[in-house]
Design an enzyme around this catalytic site. Structure first.
Site, PDB file in Angstrom:
ATOM      1  N   GLY A   1       0.821  -1.200   0.000  1.00 28.93           N
ATOM      2  CA  GLY A   1       0.000   0.000   0.000  1.00 28.93           C
ATOM      3  C   GLY A   1       0.854   1.248   0.000  1.00 28.93           C
TER       4      GLY A   1
ATOM      5  N   ASP B   1      13.157 -10.619   7.252  1.00 27.27           N
ATOM      6  CA  ASP B   1      13.349  -9.722   6.113  1.00 27.27           C
ATOM      7  C   ASP B   1      14.301  -8.587   6.483  1.00 27.27           C
ATOM      8  OD1 ASP B   1      13.056  -8.923   3.497  1.00 27.27           O
ATOM      9  OD2 ASP B   1      11.265  -7.721   3.877  1.00 27.27           O
TER      10      ASP B   1
END
Length: 530
Positions: free
Chosen positions: A37, A148
């Site tokens: 987003g 990550d």
């Protein structure tokens, strides 16, 4: 998708179709966008900067996304340390337009910085390694695997580097981690077990940390030569089968980096080992080792942020009211909180909310340490926080009105009906604020909160030292200079630097400003007790 810092570029202005506010928070600028987003810079009513992450409608409609989104919030909330950012607020469960608000740090990411300025000098590299190893240890102690760690998820903050974006992290003991076949992470920085879709546990973060250090030292990942552009299958093959390219790594770091990049997870050092070995390499502080250009960049970004935050609020007619959401408090980890504590509890909305919401966040309600005034029993307390500056006191032209001096108390309803998982279940809590005479820039008082967690019975309150920051007629703005657990045995560390807006609405009544959903559960007002 994290804070989405934009490198050296100026913050992007809002576009015509952008909403003026999200979740009751006024939007100021665009920070960037990602696969999930868009990210905006926003501010609370008291002037705190937030990074608000929105979710694309098509993403939010994916099967199971709502559960993953909630898991991201709860995972982020479990890792509280000086090296991570705080989740401040989020959209109510079931809301179609989903969003998440975190602290905003006006700093470039490691990836942006290296792309612009090149590799870090050795002193800064060693310091970066030590700071990130401490962050990794905090992640491990919270029972979380980040999965990550990459240059784009490391912010080069003015005080220390910060590890952000736990969007794909999973709890170490999450049963879903036993599933295989899913590659989670960023190519070039993920561990071999992630590249093959196997279970990624804590050693995967150690591997990624070492890969990030190679990038910070050389400007490339450990499995690509300088200027080499690899197709994804080739890169994944090298991660699994080839030895890393360590040319350009300082000799002091090369042995440790090589061990961390071992193919087999059980052959890598643990986060504790990494931290201990890096501690032996030097004691440079990040503020002393950071490149001068980075210091200048931090100053420029902070000035830009101050300018945006000082922009006048919309008029009452144009202002957008906060939504009447069902959020009763910020997210809360499964009880009991991790032993290392809730260092960065999310920011409550008011003085009382700070007491309450911070508590709800995981442990810490706001309260302050003893200050240099009488405690009421004839004894004088010893200053616990920073002393007020004589210069700022003498230069101040605004003082706290005499009618504000005294002790004020209030009771918040808490969140007894919360689920106890994503939000804490707390009983009513008391807030006591003591104010004394002083001018803008002075330590003006303290706040003490006592909150009982229904599940554990622990006191999650905090005590804060309050500085008078601004006088606006009948409204005062206070900043918390120090904060610590009200219960001396509390293992958590309270959030520092909260700011509160308080209005005198009657002879013996103070009204606390609301800043969105996070104020739920906190007192709306305080009354004079003496």
């Amino acid at each position: 998708m994290g804070q989405a810092n934009r490198g050296h570029e100026l913050l992007e202005s809002l576009r015509p179709h952008d909403p003026p506010q999200i979740g009751g928070y006024r939007l100021l600028a665009r920070l960037g966008a990602g696969g999930m987003g868009e990210v905006f810079l926003a501010r609370t009513a008291s002037g705190r900067a937030l990074a608000v992450k929105t979710v694309h409608p098509d993403v939010s409609r994916e099967p199971g996304f709502a559960e993953r989104f909630t898991r991201e919030i709860r995972t982020s909330d479990r890792v509280r340390s000086p090296w991570t950012v705080t989740v401040v607020d989020f959209s109510p469960p079931g809301q179609a337009a989903q969003w998440l608000a975190t602290e905003y740090v006006p700093a470039p990411s490691l990836g942006d910085w290296v792309q612009r300025y090149g590799p870090l000098p050795e002193p800064a590299l060693r310091c970066l390694a030590r700071e990130l190893s401490a962050a990794l240890l905090a992640v491990r102690e919270a029972g979380v695997v980040h999965r990550d760690i990459k240059p784009g998820n490391i912010l080069l903050g003015p005080e220390r580097p910060l590890l952000i974006d736990f969007g794909i992290a999973r709890a170490v003991r999450d049963a879903r981690q036993t599933q295989t076949g899913a590659v989670i992470g960023t190519p070039g920085f993920l561990a071999p077990e992630q590249a093959t879709g196997a279970v990624a546990r804590a050693p995967a973060d150690v591997f990624s940390l070492a890969a990030v250090l190679v990038y910070a030292a050389t400007g490339r990942g450990p499995f690509a030569a300088a200027g080499e552009e690899l197709q994804l299958p080739t890169l994944m093959y090298r991660i699994v089968h080839d030895e890393p390219l360590l040319d350009g790594i300082p000799e002091s770091l090369t042995p440790l980096v090589k061990e961390c990049l071992a193919k087999a997870p059980d052959e890598r050092p643990t986060a504790d080992d990494v931290r201990a070995r890096l501690a032996a390499l030097g004691t440079e502080s990040w503020t002393g080792a950071a490149p001068s250009a980075l210091v200048a960049e931090a100053g420029r970004r902070e000035a830009e942020l101050r300018h945006l935050l000082s922009t006048p609020e919309p008029t009452a007619a144009a202002a957008v009211p906060p939504p009447a959401s069902g959020v009763t408090a910020p997210p809360y980890p499964a009880s009991p909180p991790p032993p290392h504590g809730a260092r960065r509890t999310r920011r409550p909305r008011t003085i009382a909310a700070a007491a309450g919401a911070a508590v709800l966040a995981t442990a810490a309600v706001v309260i302050l340490p003893r200050l240099p005034w009488s405690d009421g029993g004839g004894s004088t307390a010893t200053p616990d926080g920073p002393s007020p500056s004589a210069a700022s006191s003498s230069a101040a032209t605004s003082t706290l009105p005499a009618a504000w001096v005294g002790t004020w108390t209030g009771v918040g309803p808490g969140t007894p009906d919360a689920d106890g998982i994503s939000r804490p279940r707390t009983r009513e809590f008391s807030v006591t604020v003591t104010l004394h005479e002083g001018a803008v820039g002075d330590l003006i008082g303290r706040q003490v909160s006592d909150v009982e967690d229904i599940g554990t019975g622990r006191n999650l309150g905090c005590t804060e030292a309050l500085e008078l920051r601004q006088v606006r007629g009948d409204t005062m703005i206070f900043a918390a200079l120090t904060s610590r657990p009200t219960d001396p045995s509390g293992s958590f560390v309270c959030r520092q630097g909260n700011m509160y807006i308080v209005t005198k609405s009657g002879a013996d009544r103070l009204t606390l400003a609301l800043e969105g959903a996070q104020s739920a559960g906190a007192p709306s007002a305080l009354t004079r007790s003496r």
